[in-house]
Design a protein around this motif. Structure first.
Motif, PDB file in Angstrom:
ATOM      1  N   PRO A  17      52.587 -26.902-116.658  1.00 14.44           N
ATOM      2  CA  PRO A  17      51.409 -26.554-115.853  1.00 14.44           C
ATOM      3  C   PRO A  17      51.452 -25.144-115.278  1.00 14.44           C
ATOM      4  O   PRO A  17      50.421 -24.613-114.874  1.00 14.44           O
ATOM      5  CB  PRO A  17      51.445 -27.598-114.720  1.00 14.44           C
ATOM      6  N   THR A  45      49.028 -23.094-117.126  1.00 14.83           N
ATOM      7  CA  THR A  45      47.608 -23.453-117.131  1.00 14.83           C
ATOM      8  C   THR A  45      47.038 -23.117-115.773  1.00 14.83           C
ATOM      9  O   THR A  45      47.568 -23.552-114.752  1.00 14.83           O
ATOM     10  CB  THR A  45      47.423 -24.961-117.400  1.00 14.83           C
ATOM     11  N   GLN A  48      45.375 -23.530-112.603  1.00 14.13           N
ATOM     12  CA  GLN A  48      45.077 -24.776-111.905  1.00 14.13           C
ATOM     13  C   GLN A  48      43.732 -24.690-111.190  1.00 14.13           C
ATOM     14  O   GLN A  48      43.443 -23.695-110.531  1.00 14.13           O
ATOM     15  CB  GLN A  48      46.194 -25.073-110.889  1.00 14.13           C
ATOM     16  N   PRO A  49      42.913 -25.743-111.327  1.00 17.23           N
ATOM     17  CA  PRO A  49      41.590 -25.706-110.696  1.00 17.23           C
ATOM     18  C   PRO A  49      41.600 -26.052-109.206  1.00 17.23           C
ATOM     19  O   PRO A  49      40.750 -25.589-108.462  1.00 17.23           O
ATOM     20  CB  PRO A  49      40.798 -26.765-111.470  1.00 17.23           C
ATOM     21  N   VAL A  50      42.558 -26.866-108.781  1.00 15.10           N
ATOM     22  CA  VAL A  50      42.544 -27.311-107.384  1.00 15.10           C
ATOM     23  C   VAL A  50      43.044 -26.187-106.492  1.00 15.10           C
ATOM     24  O   VAL A  50      44.106 -25.617-106.721  1.00 15.10           O
ATOM     25  CB  VAL A  50      43.455 -28.557-107.224  1.00 15.10           C
ATOM     26  N   THR A 109      46.715 -25.965-105.038  1.00 15.70           N
ATOM     27  CA  THR A 109      47.680 -25.820-106.126  1.00 15.70           C
ATOM     28  C   THR A 109      47.580 -24.425-106.721  1.00 15.70           C
ATOM     29  O   THR A 109      48.596 -23.784-107.024  1.00 15.70           O
ATOM     30  CB  THR A 109      47.427 -26.884-107.206  1.00 15.70           C
ATOM     31  N   LYS A 130      49.350 -21.747-104.679  1.00 17.21           N
ATOM     32  CA  LYS A 130      50.798 -21.775-104.861  1.00 17.21           C
ATOM     33  C   LYS A 130      51.184 -21.136-106.189  1.00 17.21           C
ATOM     34  O   LYS A 130      52.141 -20.368-106.296  1.00 17.21           O
ATOM     35  CB  LYS A 130      51.255 -23.248-104.797  1.00 17.21           C
ATOM     36  N   GLN A 131      50.402 -21.497-107.227  1.00 17.13           N
ATOM     37  CA  GLN A 131      50.690 -20.978-108.562  1.00 17.13           C
ATOM     38  C   GLN A 131      50.567 -19.452-108.589  1.00 17.13           C
ATOM     39  O   GLN A 131      51.424 -18.750-109.141  1.00 17.13           O
ATOM     40  CB  GLN A 131      49.717 -21.609-109.555  1.00 17.13           C
TER      41      GLN A 131
END
Lengths: 445, 177
Positions: free
Chosen positions: B17, B20, B22-24, B27, B30-31
């Motif tokens: 992940p 990828t 992240q949509p949220v 999250t 953080k990414q």
């Protein structure tokens, strides 16, 4: 009046969890009146009923007291005579101004008098007072039909034969008809007339056949019900049946479940109450499939199942949607829910999102899932639900921060969310007891 | 421990992940943070000053798990660095990005401390970039444009003076510490 208990001179009638009358085998609903009173006219010792829903079936007049969910059923077999509805003409117009709407002295309400013969051998006269706006004449017509049909006398095994002699009768009539000349315009018109008449006759024959077909269909459903009961008793007594046997039994059960409804609520029988009654029937019907599906089903699946069970008298998608939205107004244990993606489902009110999340979390932390993640079909398989619903649950869990998505040429997969476990100040080390550590040892193997 | 060149990769580099977008929201934040730090660390260790979105950048893909960042993801992470002032777009089309793993201010301080510690007064630009004195230090191989901006900052503070030599290659700096 707090219930239907006052009319103890009538047999009581059972009511479903949603407040619909429980019909016996072969009993079919014919018409509904939303609000009536039942008044004994001659015997003051018989208790009256107030403010009931009246369901006319092929076997009974069921008086349903909605708020207490209690009911009384007057068997049609006891009706000796039914008098046509009439309005009592009041001598004093002022009295109607002061009387309450449920009072029987109001001159506005139709009264349908019935002479009934209650066991052991008591003759009584009672009146159904229709206190709501309704087509009383249609109701009365149906009442007479039902009394005449004497459906309670038909034994289930008998094969009714109807409509056989009619086709025979048509041919001689045609032979007897005077043959008119078949030339000229009058001839053409005459031929048109004849073909039109024979088409009309064919239609009538077809409907006779249809009646025969409908009664056959009823037989089939009764047979199916018998088989279903047999299956149920069998599966509960057998303790060591193998998986294969259980599997085919399950298939059988599914098949039979789909022909479970003998008396569909139709616009014809329920009139203005159509959506309300449909909504209650739907709530009753959907209970068992929901349980088997784990508490949640896609609306499209319910649509298919419900219409299959109804057989004929199919409902439109709009009707279904409206029936579901009416659930908000009544106390039923099911609800309609719309996910962010637009997918609509029906779920039991006791369904818990938290419980599903817990199961998904534990699935996502298994060694396989740590390595490769979970796809919607993996989740569907483990949770025992449809893949489309599984995807909704996974997306829901992602929104809550429990999962992360992984999009690749391999497809759409979800992993347990490790981002929260990573310390951005210390990216090369981790808590030896944490999820991140577990993933490193197991997931990266 | 996994390496990219001599750069030590953190364990989450193998977490699919991570590659990828992240949509949220939470999250995603953080990414983005992890990617920003990783890009800066990697560029600092390998002394990479620019990233071109049209070429393959080794940090943006992980053959071991068969994942790589999409174009959109790369843009998002670099744009985050730009907002923070740790990177600058070098073109309007956002195809090339200058990575400031040290801010201009930090470079200026580094230079001043270096010349103080080594008792240097005058140096040419080239000497700073590739001379013997700076070998093995962070100044070695510094991007020319970055160096010039740092020196100009020092100039404004009166700590240095840039002068032109006999040819363009001979630009030099006089420090007054």
């Amino acid at each position: 009046m707090s219930s239907a208990a006052a009319a103890d001179w009538l047999p009581s009638a059972s009511v479903t969890a949603s407040g619909r009358p429980v019909l016996s085998a072969g009993e079919v609903e014919r018409n509904l009146l939303p609000l009536v009173d039942l008044e004994p006219e001659e015997n003051p010792r018989l208790g009256a009923l107030r403010g009931c829903l009246l369901a006319l079936t092929s076997h009974r007049l069921i008086f349903l007291h909605e708020s207490s969910r209690s009911a009384r059923g007057l068997p049609l077999a006891t009706v000796v005579h039914a008098y046509p509805p009439h309005r009592r003409h009041s001598h004093n117009p002022l009295r109607s101004l002061f009387s309450s709407s449920s009072s029987s002295s109001s001159s506005q309400h139709h009264r349908i008098r019935l002479q009934i013969s209650l066991p052991p051998a008591r003759s009584e006269v009672v009146a159904i007072v229709v206190t709501c706006k309704a087509d009383v004449d249609v109701f009365f017509g149906r009442l007479l039909e039902a009394i005449r049909a004497r459906a309670w006398e038909v034994s289930p095994a008998a094969a009714p034969s109807t409509g056989a002699p009619v086709t025979e009768g048509a041919a001689p009539a045609e032979d007897i008809a005077i043959r008119m000349p078949v030339v000229g315009v009058s001839g053409i018109l005459r031929m048109e007339q004849e073909s039109w008449e024979s088409a009309g006759q064919n239609l009538q024959d077809a409907f006779q056949d249809l009646n025969a077909l409908m009664s056959k269909a009823k037989e089939m459903m009764q047979l199916a019900e018998k088989m279903r009961l047999k299956l149920l008793t069998n599966s509960s007594t057998e303790s060591n049946s193998n998986d294969e046997e259980m599997g085919s039994k399950q298939d059988m059960q599914d098949l039979l479940l789909s022909v479970g409804i003998v008396s569909p609520v139709t616009k014809e029988t329920a009139g203005a109450l159509y959506h309300q009654q449909l909504s209650l029937q739907l709530a009753d019907f959907v209970r068992i499939p929901l349980e088997r599906a784990g508490g949640m089903m896609a609306l499209v699946d319910v649509y298919c199942l419900f219409n299959r069970a109804r057989g004929t008298e199919l409902i439109s998608p709009e009707d279904l949607l409206q029936a579901c939205s009416l659930w908000e107004k009544v106390d039923v244990p099911v609800m309609l829910r719309k996910f962010d993606s637009g997918v609509k489902v029906i779920q039991t009110k006791t369904h818990s999102d938290e419980e599903v999340f817990a199961r998904i979390s534990s699935l996502a932390q298994k060694p396989d899932a740590l390595q490769k993640g979970i796809s919607p079909s993996d989740a569907a398989f483990t949770l025992g639900i449809a893949p489309a619903l599984a995807k909704e649950h996974l997306l829901n869990a992602e929104n809550k921060g429990l999962l992360c998505r992984d999009v690749s040429p391999d497809g759409f997969r979800f992993f347990v969310n490790l981002f929260n476990e990573i310390d951005s100040q210390n990216i090369y080390t981790q808590n030896p007891h944490g999820l991140y550590h577990t993933w490193i040892t197991v997931g990266m193997a | 421990m996994q390496r990219l060149g001599d750069f030590r990769l953190p364990p989450f580099f193998n977490y699919p992940p991570y590659f990828t977008l992240q949509p949220v929201r939470e999250t995603r934040e953080k990414q983005v943070q992890l990617w920003k730090d990783l890009i800066l660390e990697y560029c600092r260790s390998q002394k990479i000053h620019t990233i071109s979105l049209e070429e393959d950048f080794p940090l943006f893909s992980n053959p071991k798990i068969e994942r790589s960042l999409s174009h959109e993801a790369k843009e998002v992470f670099l744009a985050a660095l730009v907002s923070e002032g740790r990177a600058e777009w070098m073109d309007k089309g956002h195809k090339r990005c200058l990575i400031l793993w040290l801010r201009i201010q930090d470079w200026a301080n580094l230079i001043i401390n270096f010349v103080k510690d080594n008792g240097l007064e005058v140096m040419t630009i080239e000497e700073i970039r590739s001379g013997i004195d700076t070998r093995g230090t962070e100044l070695e191989g510094i991007e020319r444009s970055v160096l010039m901006r740092a020196l100009r900052q020092l100039e404004q503070k009166g700590k240095a003076a840039i002068f032109k030599g006999t040819s363009a290659d001979d630009e030099g700096v006089k420090f007054s510490v």
